[in-house]
Design a protein around this motif. Structure first.
Motif, mmCIF file in Angstrom:
data_model
loop_
_atom_site.group_PDB
_atom_site.id
_atom_site.type_symbol
_atom_site.label_atom_id
_atom_site.label_comp_id
_atom_site.label_asym_id
_atom_site.label_seq_id
_atom_site.Cartn_x
_atom_site.Cartn_y
_atom_site.Cartn_z
ATOM 1 N N SER A 91 52.214 80.212 35.903
ATOM 2 C CA SER A 91 53.610 79.837 36.080
ATOM 3 C C SER A 91 53.782 78.320 35.991
ATOM 4 O O SER A 91 52.992 77.569 36.562
ATOM 5 N N THR A 92 54.807 77.880 35.282
ATOM 6 C CA THR A 92 55.077 76.442 35.178
ATOM 7 C C THR A 92 55.506 75.899 36.534
ATOM 8 O O THR A 92 56.365 76.466 37.202
ATOM 9 N N THR A 93 54.897 74.774 36.929
ATOM 10 C CA THR A 93 55.166 74.237 38.259
ATOM 11 C C THR A 93 54.802 72.766 38.311
ATOM 12 O O THR A 93 54.375 72.184 37.304
ATOM 13 N N TYR A 94 54.953 72.149 39.457
ATOM 14 C CA TYR A 94 54.678 70.722 39.581
ATOM 15 C C TYR A 94 53.176 70.471 39.738
ATOM 16 O O TYR A 94 52.435 71.325 40.232
ATOM 17 N N PRO A 95 52.702 69.308 39.321
ATOM 18 C CA PRO A 95 51.273 68.988 39.457
ATOM 19 C C PRO A 95 50.843 69.011 40.924
ATOM 20 O O PRO A 95 51.455 68.370 41.780
ATOM 21 N N GLY A 96 49.808 69.782 41.195
ATOM 22 C CA GLY A 96 49.299 69.905 42.554
ATOM 23 C C GLY A 96 49.468 71.288 43.143
ATOM 24 O O GLY A 96 48.848 71.610 44.155
ATOM 25 N N THR A 97 50.255 72.131 42.517
ATOM 26 C CA THR A 97 50.546 73.452 43.080
ATOM 27 C C THR A 97 49.275 74.294 43.256
ATOM 28 O O THR A 97 49.067 74.917 44.300
ATOM 29 N N THR A 98 48.425 74.313 42.237
ATOM 30 C CA THR A 98 47.225 75.153 42.300
ATOM 31 C C THR A 98 46.346 74.785 43.482
ATOM 32 O O THR A 98 45.901 75.657 44.247
ATOM 33 N N GLU A 99 46.117 73.480 43.659
ATOM 34 C CA GLU A 99 45.194 73.035 44.704
ATOM 35 C C GLU A 99 45.854 72.859 46.072
ATOM 36 O O GLU A 99 45.196 72.996 47.101
ATOM 37 N N GLU A 100 47.155 72.569 46.077
ATOM 38 C CA GLU A 100 47.842 72.312 47.336
ATOM 39 C C GLU A 100 48.496 73.553 47.940
ATOM 40 O O GLU A 100 48.725 73.611 49.151
ATOM 41 N N VAL A 101 48.817 74.522 47.093
ATOM 42 C CA VAL A 101 49.519 75.723 47.566
ATOM 43 C C VAL A 101 48.631 76.968 47.460
ATOM 44 O O VAL A 101 48.384 77.664 48.452
ATOM 45 N N VAL A 102 48.135 77.252 46.253
ATOM 46 C CA VAL A 102 47.386 78.489 46.031
ATOM 47 C C VAL A 102 45.996 78.442 46.671
ATOM 48 O O VAL A 102 45.583 79.393 47.352
ATOM 49 N N GLN A 103 45.282 77.352 46.468
ATOM 50 C CA GLN A 103 43.906 77.260 46.981
ATOM 51 C C GLN A 103 43.809 77.454 48.497
ATOM 52 O O GLN A 103 42.969 78.236 48.960
ATOM 53 N N PRO A 104 44.644 76.777 49.317
ATOM 54 C CA PRO A 104 44.546 76.994 50.768
ATOM 55 C C PRO A 104 44.813 78.434 51.192
ATOM 56 O O PRO A 104 44.183 78.934 52.130
ATOM 57 N N ILE A 105 45.733 79.106 50.506
ATOM 58 C CA ILE A 105 46.030 80.505 50.828
ATOM 59 C C ILE A 105 44.808 81.377 50.568
ATOM 60 O O ILE A 105 44.443 82.240 51.378
ATOM 61 N N LEU A 106 44.156 81.134 49.435
ATOM 62 C CA LEU A 106 42.986 81.941 49.080
ATOM 63 C C LEU A 106 41.783 81.590 49.954
ATOM 64 O O LEU A 106 41.024 82.477 50.363
ATOM 65 N N GLU A 107 41.607 80.330 50.283
ATOM 66 C CA GLU A 107 40.450 79.918 51.085
ATOM 67 C C GLU A 107 40.613 80.262 52.567
ATOM 68 O O GLU A 107 39.626 80.252 53.316
ATOM 69 N N ALA A 108 41.846 80.592 52.965
ATOM 70 C CA ALA A 108 42.061 81.041 54.352
ATOM 71 C C ALA A 108 41.334 82.356 54.628
ATOM 72 O O ALA A 108 41.156 82.749 55.786
ATOM 73 N N THR A 109 40.886 83.020 53.571
ATOM 74 C CA THR A 109 40.122 84.268 53.728
ATOM 75 C C THR A 109 38.683 83.989 54.171
ATOM 76 O O THR A 109 37.953 84.917 54.539
ATOM 77 N N GLY A 110 38.262 82.721 54.110
ATOM 78 C CA GLY A 110 36.881 82.369 54.422
ATOM 79 C C GLY A 110 36.007 82.226 53.192
ATOM 80 O O GLY A 110 34.891 81.725 53.267
#
Length: 437
Positions: free
Chosen positions: A132-151
């Protein structure tokens, strides 16, 4: 170890691929991955979309009807609203909308909810790619923390990358399969795995960049480049009109230069879900770095004013014929934001229709690709283009240059034409009082 195993699955086509969001980006991508030999599961929250896919019924212009039907019938592709099936996939692409809210700020709730759904079923060795088109930083600032919250840890347990969609609806040459792809992973291993998957599916070159931020920014640059150049040529069109110069002839002359010039063309305004919207993701993000993107905002202002300019010109043309816009019979040709497609999202014609409504015009809309549409909260039905309709019109306004329109006949039957797309270029004889943008 996880990366090696996933690469093996990609190479031998045993990987199961998921696509979240089956709109104009996701469905063509799902089809291409299934055609490449993978088992594909497409996810969407809209039941009617899921039902249509599972019945082999196509609703996207860039997808071939028979190909979709065959993939569904042979079991290569299925759609579902059950996000629990993400547990079965080895790689998943997120292709959900990223609209702007009423304050012109990015609304990434669809990305966040998709990431959360994936996180619930994230497993070691899995690849997640945001398209999805988005602002620079979305993958690492938004998606990554959600996925890494799984451990699970990115680059070790699972892989995360950004690869911007490059879909141009109606393009007869470039489509999902043959358009070059940009890929940037959070780690080198993430990039390697994501690039391998796209290389196994697509014919276009896969261009690797150093990070998701670079890939996110390049997508914004692509669309900002177009936005600003369209604004420039729209401003030139306004000035040329005042100076009595044909902007279309000017562009044709300029494009004879074999270097240093790229032709862009004026129109009634910008439409679609990308060019008018995407640059404002960067405008919003730039504030975090205390920077004001002046050129982007001015370009947006110019393009947003074009529907008003068109209606103002329409008034002046009618006035020259002794008619007011109020009560005038106006035939609007085209609702879609570009030729030969059925997409009217953010089409400038919606604003033009609302202005015609506001000023009391007696107007009808014609679009062979769009039977009905909404503008300003009101539902409109389009009508068939007939000789009687053309002959009865006080003015014909061409807003979308669909190939289905018979421009020779329009030029023959209409008394007054205002052409915002230079659609009558090449018509040898125009009987109408004819003006171009």
């Amino acid at each position: 170890m996880h990366g090696k195993r996933l690469l093996e699955k990609i190479n031998d086509k045993s990987a199961v691929i998921g696509v979240v969001g089956i709109g104009y980006v996701g469905l063509p991508l799902a089809v291409e991955k299934a055609k490449a030999g993978y088992q594909v599961i497409a996810f969407d929250i809209l039941q009617h979309r899921v039902d249509m896919v599972n019945q082999g019924i196509n609703y996207i212009g860039d997808v071939v009807d028979d190909e979709l039907k065959e993939l569904v019938q042979t079991g290569r592709l299925k759609a579902t609203t059950d996000y629990g099936l993400i547990a079965e996939v080895d790689a998943v692409a997120i292709c959900v909308p990223t609209p702007l809210d009423k304050y012109q700020q990015p609304n990434i709730t669809y990305v966040e909810s998709s990431a959360k759904s994936i996180a619930e079923h994230l497993h070691p060795g899995m690849l997640v790619v945001l398209e999805s088109t988005t602002y620079p930083g979305t993958t690492e600032e938004v998606v990554q923390p959600i996925l890494e919250a799984t451990g699970l840890k990115v680059g070790v347990d699972f892989f995360l990358a950004y690869s911007p969609e490059r879909v141009d609806p109606g393009n007869k040459v470039f489509n999902t399969k043959n358009t070059p792809k940009v890929v940037g992973g959070v780690t080198e291993r993430c990039t390697e795995v994501a690039a391998a998957l796209y290389r196994s599916v697509l014919e276009g070159e896969v261009h690797v960049v150093s990070s998701p931020k670079v890939a996110e920014m390049e997508k914004i640059l692509e669309n900002t480049f177009r936005n600003i150049n369209i604004a420039l040529v729209n401003e030139m069109a306004i000035l040329c009109n005042r100076m009595g110069i044909d902007i279309w002839e000017v562009i044709d002359a300029a494009r004879t230069k074999p270097y240093g010039f790229m032709a862009f063309y004026p129109g009634p305004g910008l439409g679609g879900h990308c060019i008018p919207i995407d640059p404002f993701y960067l405008t919003w993000k730039a504030r975090e770095f205390n920077y004001h993107t002046r050129l982007i905002e001015v370009a947006g202002e110019i393009n947003n004013e074009m529907p008003h300019f068109v209606v103002d010109r329409l008034m002046k043309i009618l006035n020259r014929h002794g008619k007011a816009l109020k009560g005038a019979k106006v035939v609007v040709l085209g609702v879609a934001y570009k030729k030969d497609i059925d997409d009217y999202r953010d089409s400038p014609v919606l604003n033009i229709v609302q202005l015609l409504e506001k000023y009391g015009a007696d107007f009808v809309t014609v679009d062979p690709h769009i039977p009905s549409f909404k503008a300003g909260g009101k539902e409109y039905e389009t009508t068939e283009l007939t000789d009687e309709l053309l002959e009865s019109a006080d003015i014909v306004l061409i807003t979308t240059d669909h190939s289905a329109f018979d421009y020779g006949n329009i030029a023959e039957k209409a008394a007054v034409i205002f052409d915002t797309r230079n659609a009558l270029k090449g018509v040898p004889k125009i009987k109408a009082d004819y003006e171009k943008l």
